[in-house]
Design an enzyme around this catalytic site. Sequence first.
Site, mmCIF file in Angstrom:
data_model
loop_
_atom_site.group_PDB
_atom_site.id
_atom_site.type_symbol
_atom_site.label_atom_id
_atom_site.label_comp_id
_atom_site.label_asym_id
_atom_site.label_seq_id
_atom_site.Cartn_x
_atom_site.Cartn_y
_atom_site.Cartn_z
ATOM 1 N N ASP A 1 0.825 -1.214 0.000
ATOM 2 C CA ASP A 1 0.000 0.000 0.000
ATOM 3 C C ASP A 1 0.861 1.267 0.000
ATOM 4 O O ASP A 1 1.938 1.274 -0.590
ATOM 5 C CB ASP A 1 -0.919 -0.062 1.242
ATOM 6 C CG ASP A 1 -2.260 0.590 0.985
ATOM 7 O OD1 ASP A 1 -2.301 1.831 0.894
ATOM 8 O OD2 ASP A 1 -3.265 -0.128 0.848
ATOM 9 N N HIS B 1 -3.607 6.218 3.307
ATOM 10 C CA HIS B 1 -4.376 5.050 2.873
ATOM 11 C C HIS B 1 -3.914 3.765 3.553
ATOM 12 O O HIS B 1 -4.715 3.001 4.100
ATOM 13 C CB HIS B 1 -4.240 4.957 1.347
ATOM 14 C CG HIS B 1 -5.080 3.919 0.702
ATOM 15 N ND1 HIS B 1 -4.582 2.693 0.317
ATOM 16 C CD2 HIS B 1 -6.383 3.925 0.324
ATOM 17 C CE1 HIS B 1 -5.539 1.990 -0.259
ATOM 18 N NE2 HIS B 1 -6.646 2.716 -0.277
ATOM 19 N N SER C 1 -11.152 -0.478 -1.188
ATOM 20 C CA SER C 1 -9.916 -0.454 -0.387
ATOM 21 C C SER C 1 -10.200 -0.748 1.077
ATOM 22 O O SER C 1 -9.350 -1.290 1.775
ATOM 23 C CB SER C 1 -9.277 0.935 -0.440
ATOM 24 O OG SER C 1 -8.520 1.102 -1.596
#
Length: 605
Positions: free
Chosen positions: A156, A213, A373
């Site tokens: 990620d 994220h 996600s």
Amino acid sequence: MLKFAISLSYLILYVGAVHAQQYVPGEVIVKLKSESGSSDSYAFLGKAHSDKEMALKESWGKMKMYHFALKKGQTVEQAVADLKKDPNVLYAEPNYIFSKTTEQVGMHETFSAEQIQTASVSAQNYQATGANIGVQTVWTSTSGMPAVKPVVAVIDTGLDTTHYVFQDSQAIWTNDDEIPGNGIDDDGNGYVDDRHGWNFVDNSPTMYDDDGHGTHVSGIILSIDQNIYATPLRESRIKIMPLKFLNGNGVGTTSNAIRAIYYAVNNGATVLNNSWGGTSYSAALHEAVAFTYNSKAIFVAAAGNSGMNNDSTPMYPASYDVPNVISILATTDYDYKASFSNFGAQTVDLGSPGVFILSTVPNDAFGTSSGTSMAAPFVAGTAAQIKVEAPTMLGYQMKTILKQQYTAVSQLNGQVETSGRLNSGLAVNFAKTAAIDTNQPGYTVNYSADRDLASNVAGGGGCGTVRALAEKTPPWGGAGAVVVLLLAPIVVLVIMRLRAPANRRKHERFKIHSDVRLMVGDKEMVGSISSISLGGVQVNTSALMQDGGLVTMAIASPDGSERIEVSGRVVWSEANKAYGVQFAQTPQSVLSRIADWTRGLQKVS
Ligand code: CA
């Protein structure tokens, strides 16, 4: 005004990068037919170096794969075409670009640790998502600390490893064979001082999350192990291995994705979370995913956020047909497909919560975000707990259990293969007594060696979301697609601030986050409400609504315990994502419910 100025400067910055490609300019990935170290492979490399002036950036010898920088001025298209004619070459392809699979709005709201531990917001989140998927069953599991903690690789944007949630729970993976900071690759795995993971973007042992994220995704994984919103945290039963391959804009390359995947498996990860994707098929990435299968891991992948059918428009890596890949659709708290989520009756496996998910963000904070996600890591976290209960279980069997021990949801018929949504409690409990199957079906990569660059490029941008946007932006076409994704939320911000909001409002407006079901004509859609007054709401949805159009809404209360039904008319829209809906003929009973709901909520200034 300051915020506006900042948004505008970002806008200019991104516009400057508009000519970015959906693959890395001047780079190719080549696979040879001959073994590494053979005379044929040396002959090829020599010729590539001297005749074509290609510079070898990296080789994956066992895979017979090589990553080259091209001679200055040479196009990727030309190089790929030339290389394919070489009898030594099995395939040659661009170094494609991938993007994170969060919704474009990014983080909806952020909270401090103090707010999380005192405010009802965390309780609401638990009620909304945790209860649905049975996390409390997992939290209170009587099984003790496993002798070997399963390692989950988070491939990620990195991770804020200093966040108290990961520190207090000791959840960060440690490479015991590496002495930190001595400048030596102690364990000989090719990475110097990789004590807690690796940053493939700048080739360093620092995984600092410059996007947020990866930290959000990691918190969701840990939230299956324990209540991350409460203190004190206890020692985690799993380990998270942060592997950063997406940069601060949430964009990464195939070559770095492959490096991260090999690193994960070679360093002991048995669960891989992949909250990213793109529409370009890469044989090299396909092989890397197959390697995770042959290494007995499970590969959890987000289905993508463009609202499209993956059966007809594949999203990679989610759509690789490797038997350990589990592709995840995002659901709302009411078990509807989230409007942005990709789906696929044949190619998407399971639903999982992905709307307004509360999790960790850098600097000891929390935030809500939406996307496939967010849906994938609930599944990855559950897979890790299955592994806690059944340490020798293969990734293939973990996937089978996840696809059999779920909650059936009629709304997901035709959307995912199982017609179901993740149930962590059921799956982990089942694993406690499941007979371990040491067999898994054989799998050989059946990539299409002839799949040409043109068809991939015509497929649109690096990610489904990008593609949808690019189609509406003909002058930029596929080439600027990845940048369009980055640009979109900024444009929305700017437009929102340019438009004077005062003339929209007669009533006091309150910030709220709850979901909404929308009926327009005979079409049902889902979205979220970000503000509400006695006169109307702001609706955020990927669905298109016409100005002046009539819409019937079933709006959930902030705690999700009840819904009101109210009709209205679309009075303004912004970049087709945010809409103002003015209520029409609102019964007094509904108005008084809204008044109750908004008591104590923060006013929109
Ligand atoms: Ca090392």
